[in-house]
Design a protein around this motif. Structure first.
Motif, short mmCIF file in Angstrom:
data_model
loop_
_atom_site.label_atom_id
_atom_site.label_comp_id
_atom_site.label_asym_id
_atom_site.label_seq_id
_atom_site.Cartn_x
_atom_site.Cartn_y
_atom_site.Cartn_z
N GLY A 191 0.82 -1.21 0.00
CA GLY A 191 0.00 0.00 0.00
C GLY A 191 0.85 1.26 0.00
O GLY A 191 0.55 2.24 -0.68
N ALA A 192 1.95 1.23 0.76
CA ALA A 192 2.86 2.38 0.79
C ALA A 192 3.48 2.62 -0.58
O ALA A 192 3.61 3.76 -1.03
CB ALA A 192 3.95 2.15 1.83
N ILE A 193 3.83 1.53 -1.26
CA ILE A 193 4.39 1.65 -2.62
C ILE A 193 3.35 2.27 -3.55
O ILE A 193 3.67 3.17 -4.34
CB ILE A 193 4.85 0.27 -3.13
CG1 ILE A 193 6.07 -0.20 -2.35
CG2 ILE A 193 5.16 0.33 -4.63
CD1 ILE A 193 6.44 -1.66 -2.60
N ALA A 194 2.11 1.81 -3.47
CA ALA A 194 1.05 2.32 -4.34
C ALA A 194 0.81 3.82 -4.11
O ALA A 194 0.62 4.58 -5.06
CB ALA A 194 -0.24 1.54 -4.11
N PRO A 236 9.83 10.11 -6.69
CA PRO A 236 10.96 9.44 -7.33
C PRO A 236 10.97 7.93 -7.01
O PRO A 236 10.67 7.53 -5.89
CB PRO A 236 12.19 10.11 -6.72
CG PRO A 236 11.71 11.40 -6.16
CD PRO A 236 10.27 11.19 -5.81
N TRP A 237 11.32 7.13 -8.00
CA TRP A 237 11.26 5.68 -7.87
C TRP A 237 12.20 5.11 -6.83
O TRP A 237 11.78 4.39 -5.93
CB TRP A 237 11.55 5.03 -9.23
CG TRP A 237 10.30 4.90 -10.04
CD1 TRP A 237 9.68 5.89 -10.74
CD2 TRP A 237 9.50 3.74 -10.19
NE1 TRP A 237 8.55 5.41 -11.32
CE2 TRP A 237 8.41 4.08 -10.99
CE3 TRP A 237 9.59 2.44 -9.72
CZ2 TRP A 237 7.43 3.18 -11.35
CZ3 TRP A 237 8.62 1.54 -10.07
CH2 TRP A 237 7.54 1.92 -10.88
N GLY A 296 9.42 0.90 0.12
CA GLY A 296 8.62 -0.17 0.73
C GLY A 296 9.09 -1.54 0.27
O GLY A 296 9.07 -2.50 1.05
N ALA A 297 9.51 -1.65 -0.98
CA ALA A 297 10.03 -2.92 -1.48
C ALA A 297 11.35 -3.26 -0.80
O ALA A 297 11.61 -4.42 -0.47
CB ALA A 297 10.21 -2.86 -3.00
#
Length: 136
Positions: free
Chosen positions: A90-93, A101-102, A109-110
């Motif tokens: 969810g944090a990534i989304a 920025p990626w 989160g990943a």
């Protein structure tokens, strides 16, 4: 049956404990900052599109705290890891939707999730055998 009950090489066990300990410390810090809630947390949440204020920050902090405690306890660590994976997804989304920025924001989160699972897999031979049967 506890996650750490079968014989594991001491170096793998300690590496897993150290990695898991660092992840747990970070997540507890994050949960604590949401539970207080600190002004920078509220500002960051608002910039990401969350308008719930203190109550939403506290709810997210409680959720993160509960999942982290499940991960910290050996008997419930796999359940905690699974729940934290959803939380981090969810944090990534949210970061992706915000156009951040990626490598520094979206994938953070990943990074935490990879460390979380690496720590658990290093300290749990039954889980390793379940997920990766060909790896000792």
């Amino acid at each position: 049956m506890s996650v750490e009950t079968q014989a594991i090489a001491p170096s793998m066990l300690w590496a897993g404990r150290v990695i898991s300990g660092l992840v747990i410390a970070f997540l507890l810090l994050d949960a604590g900052m949401k539970l207080v809630p600190l002004r920078p947390v509220l500002d960051a949440m608002q910039s990401l599109g969350f308008s719930g204020g203190d109550s939403l920050a506290r709810a997210m902090g409680l959720l993160l705290l509960a999942c982290t405690l499940l991960y910290a306890l050996p008997g419930t660590a796999p359940l905690g890891a699974l729940l934290l994976t959803g939380y981090l997804g969810g944090a990534i989304a949210v970061q992706l939707r915000a156009g951040n920025p990626w490598f520094s924001h979206v994938l953070f989160g990943a990074y935490v999730g990879i460390a979380l699972w690496a720590g658990l897999l290093l300290r749990s031979s039954p889980l390793r055998a379940l997920l990766f049967p060909s790896i000792p």
